[in-house]
Design a protein around this motif. Structure first.
Motif, PDB file in Angstrom:
ATOM      1  N   ALA A  58       0.823  -1.212   0.000  1.00 35.21           N
ATOM      2  CA  ALA A  58       0.000   0.000   0.000  1.00 35.21           C
ATOM      3  C   ALA A  58       0.854   1.258   0.000  1.00 35.21           C
ATOM      4  O   ALA A  58       0.483   2.272  -0.597  1.00 35.21           O
ATOM      5  CB  ALA A  58      -0.940   0.000   1.201  1.00 35.21           C
ATOM      6  N   SER A  92      -3.390   3.160   7.513  1.00 35.71           N
ATOM      7  CA  SER A  92      -3.747   3.496   8.898  1.00 35.71           C
ATOM      8  C   SER A  92      -4.692   2.475   9.502  1.00 35.71           C
ATOM      9  O   SER A  92      -4.558   2.092  10.668  1.00 35.71           O
ATOM     10  CB  SER A  92      -4.373   4.894   8.953  1.00 35.71           C
ATOM     11  OG  SER A  92      -5.539   4.954   8.144  1.00 35.71           O
ATOM     12  N   ASN A 143       2.073   1.261  -3.681  1.00 33.49           N
ATOM     13  CA  ASN A 143       0.983   1.366  -4.663  1.00 33.49           C
ATOM     14  C   ASN A 143      -0.340   1.152  -3.942  1.00 33.49           C
ATOM     15  O   ASN A 143      -0.726   0.013  -3.678  1.00 33.49           O
ATOM     16  CB  ASN A 143       1.168   0.314  -5.762  1.00 33.49           C
ATOM     17  CG  ASN A 143       0.037   0.353  -6.789  1.00 33.49           C
ATOM     18  OD1 ASN A 143      -0.745   1.303  -6.832  1.00 33.49           O
ATOM     19  ND2 ASN A 143      -0.044  -0.692  -7.611  1.00 33.49           N
ATOM     20  N   PRO A 144      -1.065   2.220  -3.623  1.00 31.28           N
ATOM     21  CA  PRO A 144      -2.284   2.098  -2.814  1.00 31.28           C
ATOM     22  C   PRO A 144      -3.501   1.560  -3.566  1.00 31.28           C
ATOM     23  O   PRO A 144      -4.606   1.598  -3.031  1.00 31.28           O
ATOM     24  CB  PRO A 144      -2.526   3.549  -2.362  1.00 31.28           C
ATOM     25  CG  PRO A 144      -1.920   4.382  -3.425  1.00 31.28           C
ATOM     26  CD  PRO A 144      -0.710   3.633  -3.899  1.00 31.28           C
ATOM     27  N   ASP A 145      -3.299   1.024  -4.756  1.00 34.04           N
ATOM     28  CA  ASP A 145      -4.424   0.468  -5.505  1.00 34.04           C
ATOM     29  C   ASP A 145      -5.012  -0.713  -4.728  1.00 34.04           C
ATOM     30  O   ASP A 145      -4.296  -1.678  -4.416  1.00 34.04           O
ATOM     31  CB  ASP A 145      -3.957  -0.006  -6.880  1.00 34.04           C
ATOM     32  CG  ASP A 145      -5.097  -0.646  -7.664  1.00 34.04           C
ATOM     33  OD1 ASP A 145      -6.137   0.007  -7.857  1.00 34.04           O
ATOM     34  OD2 ASP A 145      -4.944  -1.830  -8.044  1.00 34.04           O
ATOM     35  N   TRP A 176       7.731   2.289   0.804  1.00 36.86           N
ATOM     36  CA  TRP A 176       7.738   3.714   0.483  1.00 36.86           C
ATOM     37  C   TRP A 176       8.921   4.059  -0.427  1.00 36.86           C
ATOM     38  O   TRP A 176       8.793   4.813  -1.387  1.00 36.86           O
ATOM     39  CB  TRP A 176       7.805   4.518   1.765  1.00 36.86           C
ATOM     40  CG  TRP A 176       7.913   6.000   1.542  1.00 36.86           C
ATOM     41  CD1 TRP A 176       6.924   6.875   1.197  1.00 36.86           C
ATOM     42  CD2 TRP A 176       9.114   6.771   1.636  1.00 36.86           C
ATOM     43  NE1 TRP A 176       7.421   8.144   1.081  1.00 36.86           N
ATOM     44  CE2 TRP A 176       8.760   8.112   1.334  1.00 36.86           C
ATOM     45  CE3 TRP A 176      10.436   6.469   1.950  1.00 36.86           C
ATOM     46  CZ2 TRP A 176       9.697   9.147   1.344  1.00 36.86           C
ATOM     47  CZ3 TRP A 176      11.361   7.493   1.954  1.00 36.86           C
ATOM     48  CH2 TRP A 176      11.003   8.808   1.655  1.00 36.86           C
ATOM     49  N   ALA A 221     -11.202   2.267   3.256  1.00 38.93           N
ATOM     50  CA  ALA A 221     -11.172   3.121   2.072  1.00 38.93           C
ATOM     51  C   ALA A 221      -9.751   3.109   1.515  1.00 38.93           C
ATOM     52  O   ALA A 221      -8.784   2.973   2.269  1.00 38.93           O
ATOM     53  CB  ALA A 221     -11.584   4.537   2.450  1.00 38.93           C
ATOM     54  N   PRO A 222      -9.581   3.245   0.181  1.00 37.73           N
ATOM     55  CA  PRO A 222      -8.240   3.197  -0.413  1.00 37.73           C
ATOM     56  C   PRO A 222      -7.242   4.146   0.247  1.00 37.73           C
ATOM     57  O   PRO A 222      -6.073   3.792   0.417  1.00 37.73           O
ATOM     58  CB  PRO A 222      -8.486   3.584  -1.868  1.00 37.73           C
ATOM     59  CG  PRO A 222      -9.898   3.145  -2.126  1.00 37.73           C
ATOM     60  CD  PRO A 222     -10.632   3.389  -0.843  1.00 37.73           C
ATOM     61  N   SER A 223      -7.695   5.320   0.633  1.00 39.03           N
ATOM     62  CA  SER A 223      -6.784   6.293   1.231  1.00 39.03           C
ATOM     63  C   SER A 223      -6.462   5.980   2.688  1.00 39.03           C
ATOM     64  O   SER A 223      -5.568   6.594   3.266  1.00 39.03           O
ATOM     65  CB  SER A 223      -7.406   7.692   1.141  1.00 39.03           C
ATOM     66  OG  SER A 223      -8.643   7.728   1.854  1.00 39.03           O
ATOM     67  N   ALA A 224      -7.184   5.043   3.269  1.00 39.91           N
ATOM     68  CA  ALA A 224      -6.996   4.747   4.693  1.00 39.91           C
ATOM     69  C   ALA A 224      -6.541   3.313   4.933  1.00 39.91           C
ATOM     70  O   ALA A 224      -6.613   2.823   6.064  1.00 39.91           O
ATOM     71  CB  ALA A 224      -8.299   5.008   5.447  1.00 39.91           C
TER      72      ALA A 224
END
Length: 234
Positions: free
Chosen positions: A42, A180, A45-47, A228, A174-177
């Protein structure tokens, strides 16, 4: 062997050490390795589809690797134990007096007087010489004897269950989370694992829980950093 102690008000938990070790190892590895994999992917690549493929692949591959690794390693231990037992059996046939003297010395080193040690060694040898040497010379008992199949099944099963936790967390987030969410869920899962392992072994909870959480978070942090770095370089 069951968990019933001769003293019902003071049970002992050492007879759980075989399967408990494998269970904690499998669960800890499942949580940490798959969480680290998910977080690392993630970070690069957060896909969501890439993250899920990596997580599921890690779960399946990890469970098979854990089960196979446990079976092979514990089988090697079991082979060594059997070889030592066979050597003791042969020695008892070929030089029984030397083996009796050896057993006597073991009991003397444990604090018995020479006369008592000789009497104990002789009486135990008359009843079950091989059993006495296996227990007191080799340090093997039914509790500590290696069980490859039990270790493999326990580790593989607990790895699968534990690894499903970060995979499910990534799937629902959610993809953005994703990062976390997986981190928070993983820390909670590690804390629960530490407490359950300590409770099953009747050990202090705080040191066990802290140890599991700290090392798990460290592993995820390192993997996320690597992910990262690769993400930046693409």
């Amino acid at each position: 062997m069951n968990d019933i102690s001769a003293h019902s008000d003071d049970p002992h938990y050492v007879n759980r050490s075989g399967w408990l070790r494998a269970a904690v190892l499998g669960a800890n590895d499942g949580i940490v390795s798959v969480s680290s994999l998910v977080v690392g992917v993630a970070a690069a690549n957060p896909d969501p589809s890439a993250v899920m493929i990596a997580g599921v692949a890690g779960l399946v591959a990890g469970a098979m690797s854990m089960a196979a690794g446990e079976y092979v390693s514990v089988s090697s231990q079991s082979d060594t134990e059997r070889a030592d037992i066979e050597r003791e059996r042969i020695a008892l046939v070929e030089m029984p007096e030397e083996e009796l003297a050896e057993l006597t010395e073991i009991y003397k080193e444990r604090g018995l007087s020479t006369k008592t040690a000789e009497a104990v060694a002789r009486e135990l040898s008359e009843k079950d010489a091989l059993g006495a040497h296996i227990r007191d010379e080799l340090g093997l008992t039914e509790v500590h004897t290696a069980n490859p199949l039990q270790a493999a099944l326990t580790s593989g099963a607990t790895f699968s269950v534990a690894a499903a936790i970060p995979v499910l967390a990534a799937f629902l987030a959610a993809p953005s989370a994703i990062i976390s969410t997986v981190l928070v869920v993983t820390v909670i899962a590690l804390a629960v694992l530490g407490m359950l392992g300590a409770r099953a072994g009747a050990a202090p909870m705080l040191p066990a829980t802290t140890r599991v959480v700290v090392w798990g978070v460290f592993a995820m942090a390192v993997t996320a950093f690597v992910g990262w770095l690769f993400g930046v370089s693409l």
